[in-house]
Scaffold this active site. Structure first.
Site, PDB file in Angstrom:
ATOM      1  N   ASP A   1       0.837  -1.199   0.000  1.00 35.92           N
ATOM      2  CA  ASP A   1       0.000   0.000   0.000  1.00 35.92           C
ATOM      3  C   ASP A   1       0.872   1.250   0.000  1.00 35.92           C
ATOM      4  O   ASP A   1       1.858   1.312   0.744  1.00 35.92           O
ATOM      5  CB  ASP A   1      -0.882  -0.046   1.265  1.00 35.92           C
TER       6      ASP A   1
ATOM      7  N   THR B   1      -5.588  14.540 -13.101  1.00 36.49           N
ATOM      8  CA  THR B   1      -6.729  14.524 -14.019  1.00 36.49           C
ATOM      9  C   THR B   1      -7.172  15.935 -14.387  1.00 36.49           C
ATOM     10  O   THR B   1      -7.007  16.876 -13.597  1.00 36.49           O
ATOM     11  CB  THR B   1      -7.902  13.773 -13.353  1.00 36.49           C
TER      12      THR B   1
ATOM     13  N   LYS C   1      -8.288  14.351  -5.879  1.00 38.03           N
ATOM     14  CA  LYS C   1      -7.133  14.514  -6.791  1.00 38.03           C
ATOM     15  C   LYS C   1      -6.601  15.955  -6.691  1.00 38.03           C
ATOM     16  O   LYS C   1      -5.389  16.174  -6.715  1.00 38.03           O
ATOM     17  CB  LYS C   1      -7.537  14.192  -8.235  1.00 38.03           C
TER      18      LYS C   1
ATOM     19  N   LYS D   1     -15.674   1.866 -16.424  1.00 36.78           N
ATOM     20  CA  LYS D   1     -15.596   3.120 -17.163  1.00 36.78           C
ATOM     21  C   LYS D   1     -16.381   2.967 -18.468  1.00 36.78           C
ATOM     22  O   LYS D   1     -16.571   1.851 -18.977  1.00 36.78           O
ATOM     23  CB  LYS D   1     -14.133   3.482 -17.447  1.00 36.78           C
TER      24      LYS D   1
ATOM     25  N   ARG E   1     -16.296  14.725 -23.399  1.00 37.03           N
ATOM     26  CA  ARG E   1     -15.000  14.348 -22.842  1.00 37.03           C
ATOM     27  C   ARG E   1     -13.967  14.386 -23.977  1.00 37.03           C
ATOM     28  O   ARG E   1     -14.322  14.239 -25.148  1.00 37.03           O
ATOM     29  CB  ARG E   1     -15.045  12.919 -22.249  1.00 37.03           C
TER      30      ARG E   1
ATOM     31  N   ARG F   1     -25.786  11.164 -13.324  1.00 39.77           N
ATOM     32  CA  ARG F   1     -24.808  11.127 -12.218  1.00 39.77           C
ATOM     33  C   ARG F   1     -24.959  12.428 -11.421  1.00 39.77           C
ATOM     34  O   ARG F   1     -24.960  13.512 -12.014  1.00 39.77           O
ATOM     35  CB  ARG F   1     -23.415  11.026 -12.835  1.00 39.77           C
TER      36      ARG F   1
HETATM   37  P1  NAD Z   1      -7.238   2.225 -11.949  1.00 38.27           P
HETATM   38  O1  NAD Z   1      -8.366   2.375 -10.991  1.00 38.27           O
HETATM   39  O2  NAD Z   1      -7.388   1.370 -13.147  1.00 38.27           O
HETATM   40  O3  NAD Z   1      -5.941   1.683 -11.177  1.00 38.27           O
HETATM   41  C1  NAD Z   1      -5.553   2.167  -9.919  1.00 38.27           C
HETATM   42  C2  NAD Z   1      -4.442   1.261  -9.401  1.00 38.27           C
HETATM   43  O4  NAD Z   1      -4.000   1.767  -8.131  1.00 38.27           O
HETATM   44  C3  NAD Z   1      -4.894  -0.188  -9.167  1.00 38.27           C
HETATM   45  O5  NAD Z   1      -3.921  -1.080  -9.643  1.00 38.27           O
HETATM   46  C4  NAD Z   1      -5.002  -0.276  -7.653  1.00 38.27           C
HETATM   47  O6  NAD Z   1      -4.773  -1.590  -7.153  1.00 38.27           O
HETATM   48  C5  NAD Z   1      -3.914   0.685  -7.230  1.00 38.27           C
HETATM   49  N1  NAD Z   1      -4.142   1.220  -5.870  1.00 38.27           N
HETATM   50  C6  NAD Z   1      -5.276   1.774  -5.386  1.00 38.27           C
HETATM   51  N2  NAD Z   1      -5.103   2.124  -4.105  1.00 38.27           N
HETATM   52  C7  NAD Z   1      -3.827   1.805  -3.784  1.00 38.27           C
HETATM   53  C8  NAD Z   1      -3.043   1.945  -2.613  1.00 38.27           C
HETATM   54  N3  NAD Z   1      -3.549   2.488  -1.481  1.00 38.27           N
HETATM   55  N4  NAD Z   1      -1.767   1.531  -2.626  1.00 38.27           N
HETATM   56  C9  NAD Z   1      -1.233   0.968  -3.750  1.00 38.27           C
HETATM   57  N5  NAD Z   1      -1.934   0.807  -4.892  1.00 38.27           N
HETATM   58  C10 NAD Z   1      -3.213   1.221  -4.906  1.00 38.27           C
HETATM   59  O7  NAD Z   1      -6.837   3.714 -12.340  1.00 38.27           O
HETATM   60  P2  NAD Z   1      -6.365   4.292 -13.749  1.00 38.27           P
HETATM   61  O8  NAD Z   1      -7.543   4.565 -14.588  1.00 38.27           O
HETATM   62  O9  NAD Z   1      -5.270   3.449 -14.253  1.00 38.27           O
HETATM   63  O10 NAD Z   1      -5.786   5.704 -13.261  1.00 38.27           O
HETATM   64  C11 NAD Z   1      -4.424   5.829 -12.861  1.00 38.27           C
HETATM   65  C12 NAD Z   1      -4.189   7.265 -12.409  1.00 38.27           C
HETATM   66  O11 NAD Z   1      -4.489   8.139 -13.484  1.00 38.27           O
HETATM   67  C13 NAD Z   1      -5.057   7.706 -11.238  1.00 38.27           C
HETATM   68  O12 NAD Z   1      -4.271   8.509 -10.398  1.00 38.27           O
HETATM   69  C14 NAD Z   1      -6.159   8.517 -11.883  1.00 38.27           C
HETATM   70  O13 NAD Z   1      -6.647   9.506 -11.010  1.00 38.27           O
HETATM   71  C15 NAD Z   1      -5.426   9.132 -13.052  1.00 38.27           C
HETATM   72  N6  NAD Z   1      -6.259   9.440 -14.218  1.00 38.27           N
HETATM   73  C16 NAD Z   1      -7.001   8.488 -14.827  1.00 38.27           C
HETATM   74  C17 NAD Z   1      -7.725   8.792 -15.974  1.00 38.27           C
HETATM   75  C18 NAD Z   1      -8.567   7.772 -16.702  1.00 38.27           C
HETATM   76  O14 NAD Z   1      -9.211   8.126 -17.689  1.00 38.27           O
HETATM   77  N7  NAD Z   1      -8.588   6.514 -16.293  1.00 38.27           N
HETATM   78  C19 NAD Z   1      -7.698  10.096 -16.478  1.00 38.27           C
HETATM   79  C20 NAD Z   1      -6.966  11.060 -15.791  1.00 38.27           C
HETATM   80  C21 NAD Z   1      -6.213  10.724 -14.685  1.00 38.27           C
HETATM   81  O1  DAU Z   2     -11.333  13.219 -17.254  1.00 35.70           O
HETATM   82  C1  DAU Z   2     -10.467  12.292 -16.658  1.00 35.70           C
HETATM   83  C2  DAU Z   2     -11.258  11.313 -15.823  1.00 35.70           C
HETATM   84  O2  DAU Z   2     -11.917  10.447 -16.738  1.00 35.70           O
HETATM   85  C3  DAU Z   2     -10.388  10.510 -14.864  1.00 35.70           C
HETATM   86  O3  DAU Z   2      -9.789  11.367 -13.922  1.00 35.70           O
HETATM   87  C4  DAU Z   2     -11.206   9.431 -14.147  1.00 35.70           C
HETATM   88  O4  DAU Z   2     -10.347   8.629 -13.354  1.00 35.70           O
HETATM   89  C5  DAU Z   2     -11.893   8.585 -15.187  1.00 35.70           C
HETATM   90  O5  DAU Z   2     -12.730   7.648 -14.541  1.00 35.70           O
HETATM   91  C6  DAU Z   2     -12.712   9.435 -16.152  1.00 35.70           C
HETATM   92  O6  DAU Z   2     -13.827  10.035 -15.483  1.00 35.70           O
HETATM   93  P1  DAU Z   2     -15.276  10.127 -16.182  1.00 35.70           P
HETATM   94  O7  DAU Z   2     -16.291  10.235 -15.130  1.00 35.70           O
HETATM   95  O8  DAU Z   2     -15.281  11.138 -17.260  1.00 35.70           O
HETATM   96  O9  DAU Z   2     -15.296   8.668 -16.897  1.00 35.70           O
HETATM   97  P2  DAU Z   2     -16.445   7.563 -17.019  1.00 35.70           P
HETATM   98  O10 DAU Z   2     -15.915   6.525 -17.944  1.00 35.70           O
HETATM   99  O11 DAU Z   2     -16.936   7.124 -15.683  1.00 35.70           O
HETATM  100  O12 DAU Z   2     -17.605   8.345 -17.737  1.00 35.70           O
HETATM  101  C7  DAU Z   2     -17.398   8.962 -18.999  1.00 35.70           C
HETATM  102  C8  DAU Z   2     -18.682   9.675 -19.362  1.00 35.70           C
HETATM  103  O13 DAU Z   2     -19.701   8.686 -19.602  1.00 35.70           O
HETATM  104  C9  DAU Z   2     -19.222  10.556 -18.252  1.00 35.70           C
HETATM  105  O14 DAU Z   2     -19.831  11.698 -18.815  1.00 35.70           O
HETATM  106  C10 DAU Z   2     -20.267   9.694 -17.570  1.00 35.70           C
HETATM  107  C11 DAU Z   2     -20.815   8.862 -18.715  1.00 35.70           C
HETATM  108  N1  DAU Z   2     -21.276   7.509 -18.334  1.00 35.70           N
HETATM  109  C12 DAU Z   2     -20.419   6.723 -17.650  1.00 35.70           C
HETATM  110  C13 DAU Z   2     -20.812   5.463 -17.257  1.00 35.70           C
HETATM  111  C14 DAU Z   2     -19.865   4.552 -16.475  1.00 35.70           C
HETATM  112  C15 DAU Z   2     -22.543   7.086 -18.699  1.00 35.70           C
HETATM  113  O15 DAU Z   2     -23.309   7.813 -19.349  1.00 35.70           O
HETATM  114  N2  DAU Z   2     -22.933   5.837 -18.305  1.00 35.70           N
HETATM  115  C16 DAU Z   2     -22.120   5.003 -17.585  1.00 35.70           C
HETATM  116  O16 DAU Z   2     -22.549   3.869 -17.235  1.00 35.70           O
END
Ligand code: NAD
Ligand code: DAU
Length: 364
Positions: A57, A130, A160, A195, A220, A301
């Site tokens: 962790d 983010t 964040k 997602k 987005r 949401r």
């Molecule tokens: P994810 O949820 O897929 O993965 C998160 C990872 O962190 C997992 O492997 C989990 O096991 C690990 N984790 C969680 N809590 C932990 C802890 N306490 N100690 C150690 N490991 C831990 O997330 P992601 O989508 O890969 O996002 C990665 C990073 O990018 C995050 O910081 C997120 O805020 C940022 N981000 C994501 C997106 C996106 O679109 N997914 C966009 C912008 C920024």
């Molecule tokens: O912008 C960066 C962010 O993008 C990251 O920081 C987050 O970690 C990542 O989860 C993502 O956030 P969003 O909320 O934008 O992503 P999500 O995939 O959850 O949703 C994308 C869009 O789709 C948002 O407008 C919500 C909508 N949505 C999502 C889900 C899961 C739906 O309409 N139906 C759904 O079931």
């Protein structure tokens, strides 16, 4: 040669980053620290050579200190987080614990090893954040720059934003050498199916409803995960200490366009490959019906941000970053990855995740 500690390296973006880094830096040391929460998956790193995986962790200060000091780490790339906005609405505590307390714990460990020991060791703490920290845009507002004021709207984005501020403070106050990147919505292989894109793909294959929040016209900026990884790599290599960089995908799209692309692409895939109907008999496309028939409008949401858009002028000018990949091409590859990797997503949608979806939304 660098020695990297990658937190959250078993998650979606972290694992793609580890793959990217290993492919481009064959001689570097790669240590992954991951708690393997519901979103973490050791299998995401299968086939990547020479990765030292540590199950732990980020809040375990002594563990992080021993990793940084004992392995001679010079670069910490911090992905570990709770990352799903909907989960943060249902249960914000985990987001504060991991994203705020956890990031602070890492910063304290980095300060102790890299600054307080007095070695003067060159180092970098790169924080992955983010675009959601900037809040929500109106339809005609200019895109987010690095100077846009923070206005986080969800518990996730607030956590964040807090972590971003802590990173900034550790540079300003103590001289820790940090950079931060704020990126838009990633998509690509290994994304956990909570997602939008992977959830809708897998629901489509099962003939389950595609739950569209509100009117589905939220916007987005879609960023292919490998472009993001390249942006982080460039930030580590060329970014100025103490600076933040916005990284976007250059594909600002309303959700409905993405959803329609998903539906049409699934229909086309079933037309091309008759075996898909046998593998996924519950999909509408298996009987020649339109995947779009699964589109279902559901309650929006709470606090749903309307639009995000990234101005990446700074990253382009200082880092030479530009998204290389168009949405249509990379989405097609992503769909194919999910079709080719059914065992991966079948494993991750079982268990705890399924329970959470069923509890909070009813079976989809
Ligand atoms: P994810 O949820 O897929 O993965 C998160 C990872 O962190 C997992 O492997 C989990 O096991 C690990 N984790 C969680 N809590 C932990 C802890 N306490 N100690 C150690 N490991 C831990 O997330 P992601 O989508 O890969 O996002 C990665 C990073 O990018 C995050 O910081 C997120 O805020 C940022 N981000 C994501 C997106 C996106 O679109 N997914 C966009 C912008 C920024
Ligand atoms: O912008 C960066 C962010 O993008 C990251 O920081 C987050 O970690 C990542 O989860 C993502 O956030 P969003 O909320 O934008 O992503 P999500 O995939 O959850 O949703 C994308 C869009 O789709 C948002 O407008 C919500 C909508 N949505 C999502 C889900 C899961 C739906 O309409 N139906 C759904 O079931």
């Amino acid at each position: 040669m660098s020695k990297l500690l990658v937190t959250g390296g078993a998650g979606f973006i972290g694992a793609n980053f580890v793959r990217h880094w290993r492919a481009h830096h064959a001689d570097d040391t790669l240590v992954v620290l991951d708690a393997l929460t519901y979103a973490g998956n050791r299998a995401n790193l299968d086939g990547v050579a020479d990765v030292d995986f540590v199950h732990g962790d980020i809040r375990d200060h002594d563990l992080v200190v021993s990793l940084l000091a004992g392995r001679g780490i010079d670069t910490l790339v911090h992905f570990a987080a709770e990352s799903h906005v909907d989960r943060s609405i249902h249960g914000p505590d985990a987001f504060i614990d991991t994203n705020v307390i956890g990031t602070h714990s890492l910063l304290k460990a980095a300060k102790k090893v890299w600054l307080d020991s007095g070695t003067g060791q060159p180092h970098r703490f790169h924080h992955v954040s983010t675009d959601e920290v900037y809040g929500s845009l109106g339809p005609h507002d200019p895109a987010f720059t690095e100077m846009t004021p923070y206005q986080p709207n969800s518990p996730y984005s607030a956590s964040k934003a807090a972590s971003d501020h802590l990173v900034r403070a550790y540079t300003h106050t103590y001289g820790l050498q940090t950079t931060t990147s704020n990126c838009s919505n990633n998509y690509g292989p290994h994304q956990f199916p909570e997602k939008l894109i992977p959830l809708f793909l897998i629901n489509a294959l099962h003939g389950r409803a595609l739950p569209i929040y509100g009117d589905g016209m939220q916007v987005r900026d879609w960023l292919y995960v490998d472009d993001h990884c390249r942006g982080i790599e460039l930030t580590i290599e060329k970014g100025r200490v103490g600076e933040t960089y916005n990284i976007g995908g250059g594909a600002e799209l309303p959700n409905m366009t993405v959803i329609d692309t998903i539906c049409q692409s699934v229909d086309a895939a079933f037309s091309r490959d008759p075996q898909l109907a046998a593998r996924f008999p519950d999909a509408p496309a298996a009987r020649g019906a339109a995947t779009a028939s699964l589109k279902t409008y559901v309650t929006d949401r709470p606090g749903h941000d309307r639009r995000y858009a990234i101005d990446e002028t700074k990253a382009r000018a200082e880092l030479g970053y530009q998204a290389a990949h168009g949405f249509e091409t990379r989405f097609a590859e992503t769909l194919q990855w999910y079709l080719d990797n059914e065992p991966w997503w079948r494993a991750v949608i079982s268990g705890e995740y399924r329970n959470w979806v069923d509890t909070n939304y009813g079976t989809r």
